[in-house]
Design a protein around this motif. Structure first.
Motif, PDB file in Angstrom:
ATOM      1  N   UNK A   1      14.692   8.285   1.741  1.00  0.00           N
ATOM      2  CA  UNK A   1      13.237   8.372   1.888  1.00  0.00           C
ATOM      3  C   UNK A   1      12.545   7.323   1.034  1.00  0.00           C
ATOM      4  N   UNK A   2      13.045   7.114  -0.177  1.00  0.00           N
ATOM      5  CA  UNK A   2      12.368   6.196  -1.094  1.00  0.00           C
ATOM      6  C   UNK A   2      12.723   4.741  -0.796  1.00  0.00           C
TER       7      UNK A   2
ATOM      8  N   UNK B   1      15.018  18.889   0.618  1.00  0.00           N
ATOM      9  CA  UNK B   1      14.346  19.091  -0.669  1.00  0.00           C
ATOM     10  C   UNK B   1      14.184  20.588  -0.951  1.00  0.00           C
TER      11      UNK B   1
ATOM     12  N   UNK C   1      16.180  23.151  -3.970  1.00  0.00           N
ATOM     13  CA  UNK C   1      15.670  24.191  -4.868  1.00  0.00           C
ATOM     14  C   UNK C   1      16.453  25.484  -4.658  1.00  0.00           C
TER      15      UNK C   1
ATOM     16  N   UNK D   1      10.167  -3.154  -7.904  1.00  0.00           N
ATOM     17  CA  UNK D   1       9.920  -2.296  -6.742  1.00  0.00           C
ATOM     18  C   UNK D   1       8.620  -2.736  -6.080  1.00  0.00           C
TER      19      UNK D   1
ATOM     20  N   UNK E   1       7.454   1.237  -1.939  1.00  0.00           N
ATOM     21  CA  UNK E   1       8.498   2.059  -2.567  1.00  0.00           C
ATOM     22  C   UNK E   1       7.913   2.910  -3.681  1.00  0.00           C
TER      23      UNK E   1
ATOM     24  N   UNK F   1       6.112   5.788  -2.277  1.00  0.00           N
ATOM     25  CA  UNK F   1       7.026   6.825  -1.785  1.00  0.00           C
ATOM     26  C   UNK F   1       7.598   7.639  -2.935  1.00  0.00           C
ATOM     27  N   UNK F   2       7.868   6.962  -4.064  1.00  0.00           N
ATOM     28  CA  UNK F   2       8.370   7.698  -5.231  1.00  0.00           C
ATOM     29  C   UNK F   2       7.318   8.704  -5.692  1.00  0.00           C
TER      30      UNK F   2
ATOM     31  N   UNK G   1       4.898  10.055  -3.880  1.00  0.00           N
ATOM     32  CA  UNK G   1       4.813  11.140  -2.884  1.00  0.00           C
ATOM     33  C   UNK G   1       5.954  12.127  -3.092  1.00  0.00           C
ATOM     34  N   UNK G   2       7.147  11.565  -3.254  1.00  0.00           N
ATOM     35  CA  UNK G   2       8.323  12.414  -3.427  1.00  0.00           C
ATOM     36  C   UNK G   2       8.196  13.303  -4.664  1.00  0.00           C
TER      37      UNK G   2
ATOM     38  N   UNK H   1       5.570  16.111  -4.172  1.00  0.00           N
ATOM     39  CA  UNK H   1       6.062  17.197  -3.305  1.00  0.00           C
ATOM     40  C   UNK H   1       7.099  18.037  -4.055  1.00  0.00           C
ATOM     41  N   UNK H   2       7.950  17.343  -4.801  1.00  0.00           N
ATOM     42  CA  UNK H   2       9.029  18.020  -5.507  1.00  0.00           C
ATOM     43  C   UNK H   2       8.485  18.996  -6.555  1.00  0.00           C
TER      44      UNK H   2
END
Lengths: 233, 142
Positions: free
Chosen positions: A78-79, A160, A164, B2, B6, B9-10, B12-13, B16-17
């Motif tokens: 994704x990244x 994801x 968890x 980067x 990118x 996206x990091x 965003x990730x 969300x996490x």
């Protein structure tokens, strides 16, 4: 660095590893079966039922390991948008699902003679069942969503959430009261399995790992060939 | 190093996490009582009168020396080393049911000290060892 990410280099490398795995797997499976069925003693309270452990525990570990790897790959994908990653997790998910189902089924077979029930809605068992649904959702979303960008996004979200759930599975027996017993093998703390049972368990784990590697490499090569035939997407 | 996409996206990730971790945390906190498979005798004795009406699961250790079998009926004490509850059950118990071992009883509380079980499950612990070793451990203990 670029050389190692080249699909044809990886393809050749996987071929070599595959031959190595093929060479080792059958002797190790045979040794594992001899150890777990004949050489290992019965348990002081469970008797011969303890032998189910040698299938149940490695299967559960591998299903967790597969999902963990899968989630990490999805996040990296994704990244950094590495195209060949999707080949890896497509090959990994069915293995994890299979071992997850094996763990649940052998758990039921083990639960009946020991606990007195096939299934209990306790935290460990339920979270393992949820992991199975995560696997199924993951597989369905890459199989049936045609658009690769959309499907990889949905896969990432599923993995994801599943990541968890992995933590919940691991700590479920510590956080809450469950029918399932706490972990016996602890890397940091004390291991409560006698050495004569730990050896067959480790051999069986190795056998299961080799089997997963075998299936994974074969599947990975097939997926690579499929992509090449279609024209790389 | 980067590029900006990118980096985005990091971010965003990570957002969300973190969000999903917080969500799961609160979800599990709210569900705590449903996630528990059984209650210990001390938890039962602390609970209010309403809980007596429902079917619950009671779990703990079978107190050594407390098991009394009479015809088809079995009577024993479940303890968590603080509180004790007497359990009565009719029927067969699992093979692993034993004094000093874990047990989960499904059924109804008659009052705070008395539990009428409909089903008995044995809970085994995380120790695995061959029988000979158990014997020698017993002898060492003596």
């Amino acid at each position: 660095m670029i050389k190692y990410l080249n699909p044809s280099y990886i393809f050749n490398l996987t071929g070599k590893i595959l031959n190595l795995v093929k060479f080792f797997i059958i002797p190790i499976v045979i040794v594992g079966i001899i150890f777990s069925l004949f050489l290992s003693p019965e348990d002081y309270i469970q008797g011969d039922a303890v032998r189910i452990m040698y299938v149940h525990v490695p299967a559960a570990w591998i299903s967790l390991l597969c999902f963990g790897t899968l989630s990490l790959l999805c996040i990296i994908n994704f990244i950094f948008k590495i195209k060949s990653m999707s080949l890896v997790f497509k090959s990994l998910a069915p293995i994890g699902l299979t071992f997850n189902i094996i763990a649940i089924l052998t758990g039921a077979l083990w639960g009946q003679p020991t606990w007195g029930t096939w299934w209990a809605w306790d935290a460990r068992l339920t979270s393992m069942l949820i992991l199975m649904f995560f696997y199924i959702a993951f597989i369905l979303s890459y199989k049936f969503i045609k658009d690769p960008i959309n499907s990889s996004k949905i896969c990432t979200i599923i993995s994801l959430a599943g990541l968890i759930n992995l933590v919940v599975i691991k700590y479920s027996v510590i956080w809450w009261s469950t029918l399932h017993q706490p972990a016996s093998v602890n890397l940091a703390g004390e291991t409560t399995i006698h050495i004569s049972m730990l050896i067959p368990l480790s051999v069986m784990l190795l056998a299961f790992l080799l089997y997963s590697a075998l299936i994974f490499l074969m599947k990975y090569r097939i997926e690579t060939i499929r992509v090449k035939k279609k024209g790389l997407k | 190093m980067l590029n900006i996409k990118t980096k985005n996206r990091i971010i965003i990730f990570l957002s969300i996490f973190t969000l999903s971790i917080i969500l799961t945390f609160f979800l599990l906190k709210t569900l705590r009582n449903n996630v528990l498979y059984f209650y210990s005798p001390s938890e039962v004795s602390k609970s209010d009168e309403n809980s007596l009406k429902n079917n619950i699961r009671l779990g703990g250790m079978v107190k050594p020396g407390s098991v009394v079998t009479d015809n088809n009926e079995i009577k024993f004490i479940v303890t968590d080393y603080e509180k004790e509850i007497i359990v009565i059950y009719q029927g067969t118990v699992p093979a692993l049911f034993a004094e000093g071992k874990g047990v989960v009883a499904e059924g109804k509380l008659q009052d705070k000290k008395f539990f009428l079980a409909k089903r008995i499950l044995a809970k085994h612990d995380e120790n695995y060892m061959p029988p000979e070793l158990k014997e020698s451990m017993k002898q060492n203990a003596k």
